[in-house]
Scaffold this motif. Structure first.
Motif, PDB file in Angstrom:
ATOM      1  N   MET A 138       0.829  -1.188   0.000  1.00 58.78           N
ATOM      2  CA  MET A 138       0.000   0.000   0.000  1.00 58.78           C
ATOM      3  C   MET A 138       0.872   1.249   0.000  1.00 58.78           C
ATOM      4  N   SER A 139       0.396   2.334  -0.653  1.00 57.52           N
ATOM      5  CA  SER A 139       1.046   3.625  -0.526  1.00 57.52           C
ATOM      6  C   SER A 139       0.927   4.087   0.921  1.00 57.52           C
ATOM      7  N   GLU A 140       1.626   5.178   1.244  1.00 52.44           N
ATOM      8  CA  GLU A 140       1.557   5.713   2.597  1.00 52.44           C
ATOM      9  C   GLU A 140       0.137   6.209   2.876  1.00 52.44           C
ATOM     10  N   LEU A 141      -0.561   5.505   3.751  1.00 49.72           N
ATOM     11  CA  LEU A 141      -1.917   5.889   4.132  1.00 49.72           C
ATOM     12  C   LEU A 141      -2.017   5.873   5.646  1.00 49.72           C
ATOM     13  N   PHE A 142      -2.765   6.831   6.186  1.00 46.26           N
ATOM     14  CA  PHE A 142      -2.875   6.951   7.629  1.00 46.26           C
ATOM     15  C   PHE A 142      -4.328   7.135   8.056  1.00 46.26           C
ATOM     16  N   ILE A 143      -4.676   6.495   9.161  1.00 45.64           N
ATOM     17  CA  ILE A 143      -5.912   6.822   9.860  1.00 45.64           C
ATOM     18  C   ILE A 143      -5.545   7.939  10.833  1.00 45.64           C
ATOM     19  N   THR A 144      -6.032   9.134  10.559  1.00 39.28           N
ATOM     20  CA  THR A 144      -5.622  10.299  11.353  1.00 39.28           C
ATOM     21  C   THR A 144      -6.603  10.644  12.463  1.00 39.28           C
ATOM     22  N   HIS A 145      -7.837  10.214  12.327  1.00 36.52           N
ATOM     23  CA  HIS A 145      -8.865  10.442  13.345  1.00 36.52           C
ATOM     24  C   HIS A 145      -9.799   9.241  13.339  1.00 36.52           C
ATOM     25  N   ALA A 146     -10.422   8.961  14.469  1.00 37.41           N
ATOM     26  CA  ALA A 146     -11.331   7.823  14.565  1.00 37.41           C
ATOM     27  C   ALA A 146     -12.345   8.065  15.677  1.00 37.41           C
ATOM     28  N   LEU A 147     -13.622   8.033  15.318  1.00 35.01           N
ATOM     29  CA  LEU A 147     -14.679   8.325  16.287  1.00 35.01           C
ATOM     30  C   LEU A 147     -15.852   7.373  16.095  1.00 35.01           C
ATOM     31  N   ARG A 148     -16.652   7.253  17.135  1.00 37.90           N
ATOM     32  CA  ARG A 148     -17.866   6.438  17.067  1.00 37.90           C
ATOM     33  C   ARG A 148     -18.930   7.023  17.979  1.00 37.90           C
ATOM     34  N   THR A 149     -20.150   6.580  17.760  1.00 41.00           N
ATOM     35  CA  THR A 149     -21.216   6.887  18.714  1.00 41.00           C
ATOM     36  C   THR A 149     -21.121   5.918  19.888  1.00 41.00           C
ATOM     37  N   PRO A 150     -21.821   6.205  20.989  1.00 36.84           N
ATOM     38  CA  PRO A 150     -22.041   5.128  21.946  1.00 36.84           C
ATOM     39  C   PRO A 150     -22.806   4.010  21.238  1.00 36.84           C
ATOM     40  N   ILE A 151     -22.665   2.801  21.706  1.00 34.72           N
ATOM     41  CA  ILE A 151     -23.398   1.681  21.119  1.00 34.72           C
ATOM     42  C   ILE A 151     -24.638   1.414  21.967  1.00 34.72           C
ATOM     43  N   GLY A 152     -25.787   1.471  21.335  1.00 37.72           N
ATOM     44  CA  GLY A 152     -27.047   1.285  22.038  1.00 37.72           C
ATOM     45  C   GLY A 152     -27.636  -0.087  21.804  1.00 37.72           C
ATOM     46  N   THR A 153     -28.456  -0.520  22.724  1.00 34.26           N
ATOM     47  CA  THR A 153     -29.188  -1.779  22.579  1.00 34.26           C
ATOM     48  C   THR A 153     -30.437  -1.521  21.749  1.00 34.26           C
ATOM     49  N   ALA A 154     -30.714  -2.387  20.799  1.00 36.14           N
ATOM     50  CA  ALA A 154     -31.862  -2.196  19.913  1.00 36.14           C
ATOM     51  C   ALA A 154     -33.143  -1.990  20.722  1.00 36.14           C
ATOM     52  N   GLY A 155     -33.907  -0.986  20.333  1.00 39.30           N
ATOM     53  CA  GLY A 155     -35.161  -0.693  20.997  1.00 39.30           C
ATOM     54  C   GLY A 155     -35.035   0.163  22.241  1.00 39.30           C
ATOM     55  N   LYS A 156     -33.822   0.592  22.559  1.00 37.54           N
ATOM     56  CA  LYS A 156     -33.633   1.381  23.783  1.00 37.54           C
ATOM     57  C   LYS A 156     -33.111   2.781  23.453  1.00 37.54           C
ATOM     58  N   ALA A 157     -31.859   3.070  23.778  1.00 34.99           N
ATOM     59  CA  ALA A 157     -31.349   4.446  23.717  1.00 34.99           C
ATOM     60  C   ALA A 157     -31.600   5.135  22.383  1.00 34.99           C
ATOM     61  N   PHE A 158     -31.353   4.422  21.287  1.00 37.34           N
ATOM     62  CA  PHE A 158     -31.454   5.037  19.958  1.00 37.34           C
ATOM     63  C   PHE A 158     -32.621   4.458  19.161  1.00 37.34           C
ATOM     64  N   ARG A 159     -33.682   4.114  19.850  1.00 34.17           N
ATOM     65  CA  ARG A 159     -34.795   3.418  19.199  1.00 34.17           C
ATOM     66  C   ARG A 159     -35.462   4.239  18.093  1.00 34.17           C
ATOM     67  N   GLU A 160     -35.308   5.567  18.133  1.00 32.52           N
ATOM     68  CA  GLU A 160     -35.927   6.409  17.107  1.00 32.52           C
ATOM     69  C   GLU A 160     -34.891   7.105  16.226  1.00 32.52           C
ATOM     70  N   VAL A 161     -33.617   6.697  16.355  1.00 29.01           N
ATOM     71  CA  VAL A 161     -32.544   7.331  15.577  1.00 29.01           C
ATOM     72  C   VAL A 161     -32.199   6.440  14.393  1.00 29.01           C
ATOM     73  N   THR A 162     -32.296   6.963  13.194  1.00 31.42           N
ATOM     74  CA  THR A 162     -32.034   6.162  12.000  1.00 31.42           C
ATOM     75  C   THR A 162     -30.536   5.923  11.811  1.00 31.42           C
ATOM     76  N   ALA A 163     -30.221   4.978  10.950  1.00 30.15           N
ATOM     77  CA  ALA A 163     -28.815   4.700  10.641  1.00 30.15           C
ATOM     78  C   ALA A 163     -28.126   5.934  10.078  1.00 30.15           C
ATOM     79  N   ALA A 164     -28.796   6.635   9.173  1.00 29.73           N
ATOM     80  CA  ALA A 164     -28.197   7.833   8.577  1.00 29.73           C
ATOM     81  C   ALA A 164     -27.939   8.905   9.628  1.00 29.73           C
TER      82      ALA A 164
END
Length: 382
Positions: free
Chosen positions: A1-27
């Motif tokens: 591979m050419s020189e490639l870097f992951i310079t930043h990395a973020l995520r949401t909290p992970i919710g249990t289906a039907g609970k915290a993010f029950r009305e939040v779409t994937a998008a």
């Protein structure tokens, strides 16, 4: 591979289906992370590549990018390699970025690849809570039959994931006791990491939530031993030593300039579709061979913990001490938001190798339905 870097990395909290993010779409889940990353990266965002399994169809990556406020001229692509989609999206984005940075036909071979200065945002997103219901077309007077999931392989080689995990554990002699002990350890490690703030820098708050929902502090193997097998009467796989059904998104920024995690190699491979959880094995073997490294040189291992028995079987076949895997807990505790899970692994590598400076080399690997595996190897360049 050419020189490639992951310079930043973020995520949401992970919710249990039907609970915290029950009305939040994937998008919407993906848009929160994309927006934050776009604000943090130094270069111009040139592309968005996101994995997804059970969304509304179409190009959910494009919807997420526009919802995040990214400019109209930035294209987006949705990738589906089932549970490996998030990591496959990073693999594909890295390959595309490397190709765009490579010398042209008229460039002398000794010249270094030109830097585009651009950034690609890649990862995955999943909302089991808001996944649409689908139905097969009715035949004659019969009622429409619900379409539960996509086929991963021809019908005679396409077992349900739980049943396949039971078969894999039996084939490699992974006992119920060992599975329960591993699952309890995943929760213990995740609870400790959460208490120590190990996840804080990688999480983007959403809908008022800042922490992963599934982690169970104090869960023991003795408690897990009381749970019945769920996929067959004589099986060893239970709800306790299996992952959950979850919502979440994770995205990394890829660039031709560092510092960050240098992407040394990426690989995907196939296995017998009746034993899909074994897909991690050939992907990791191919990855290490490409990079010319041995397993002993890897400081941080992140395997997706779909099932305790599945991870343990992969470790045994690879000759890898399972104590080395997911040292801050894995999907058994954090959750498994299908299309995002592979990208969650990449975020976890970034946190441990860059933010926490816990070593030099890291490997993330995930198996997928249909008998596939995807893996990525990175090196910390601080």
């Amino acid at each position: 591979m050419s020189e490639l870097f992951i310079t930043h990395a973020l995520r949401t909290p992970i919710g249990t289906a039907g609970k915290a993010f029950r009305e939040v779409t994937a998008a919407e889940l993906g848009a929160v992370v994309l927006s934050e990353l776009a604000d943090r990266v130094a270069g111009e965002v040139e592309d968005v590549v996101l994995g997804n399994c059970m969304g509304p169809g179409g190009n959910v990556a494009r919807v997420a990018a526009l919802t995040a406020g990214l400019a109209d001229h930035i294209p987006a692509l949705t990738v589906d390699r089932q549970c490996a989609s998030g990591l496959a999206a990073i693999q594909l984005a890295a390959a595309n970025l490397a190709a765009s940075a490579a010398p042209g036909q008229g460039t002398p071979p000794a010249a270094p690849p030109p830097s585009t200065g651009g950034v690609v945002l890649a990862g995955g997103l999943e909302s089991a809570s808001t996944a649409p219901w689908r139905f097969w077309p009715p035949v004659g007077d019969a009622e429409p039959k619900r379409y539960e999931r996509a086929p991963f392989a021809p019908a005679d080689r396409d077992p349900e994931m739980g049943a396949a995990a039971d078969a894999l554990a039996e084939l490699y002699g992974i006992t119920r006791e060992r599975q329960d002990a591993y699952a309890a350890r995943s929760h213990e490690r995740a609870a400790s990491a959460q208490a120590d703030g190990a996840f804080d820098d990688e999480i983007v708050p959403i809908a008022g939530h800042t922490t992963d929902e599934r982690i169970r502090r104090g869960l023991t193997a003795q408690r897990l031993a009381k749970l019945p097998a769920v996929f067959r009467p004589d099986g060893t796989v239970t709800v306790g030593n299996s992952c959950g059904i979850n919502d979440g998104a994770a995205v990394v920024a890829l660039s031709t300039t560092g510092p960050g995690l240098r992407v040394l190699a990426a690989a995907s491979a196939g296995v017998d579709p009746t034993l899909p959880g074994l897909g991690i094995v050939p992907a990791v073997q191919r990855l290490l061979a490409r990079a010319g490294l041995t397993s002993e040189q890897i400081d941080v291992w992140e395997f997706n913990e779909a099932f305790a028995g599945q991870v343990l079987a992969c470790c045994d076949v690879l000759g890898l001490d399972d104590e080395l895997v997911c040292r801050q807990g894995g999907a058994l505790a954090l959750g498994h938001p299908w299309g995002a899970s592979g990208a969650v692994l990449a975020v976890r590598l970034f946190s441990q190798l860059i933010t926490q400076q816990n070593g030099r080399y890291g490997v993330a690997a995930i198996a997928a339905g249909g008998g596939q595996g995807t893996a990525i190897l990175v090196e910390a360049c601080r």
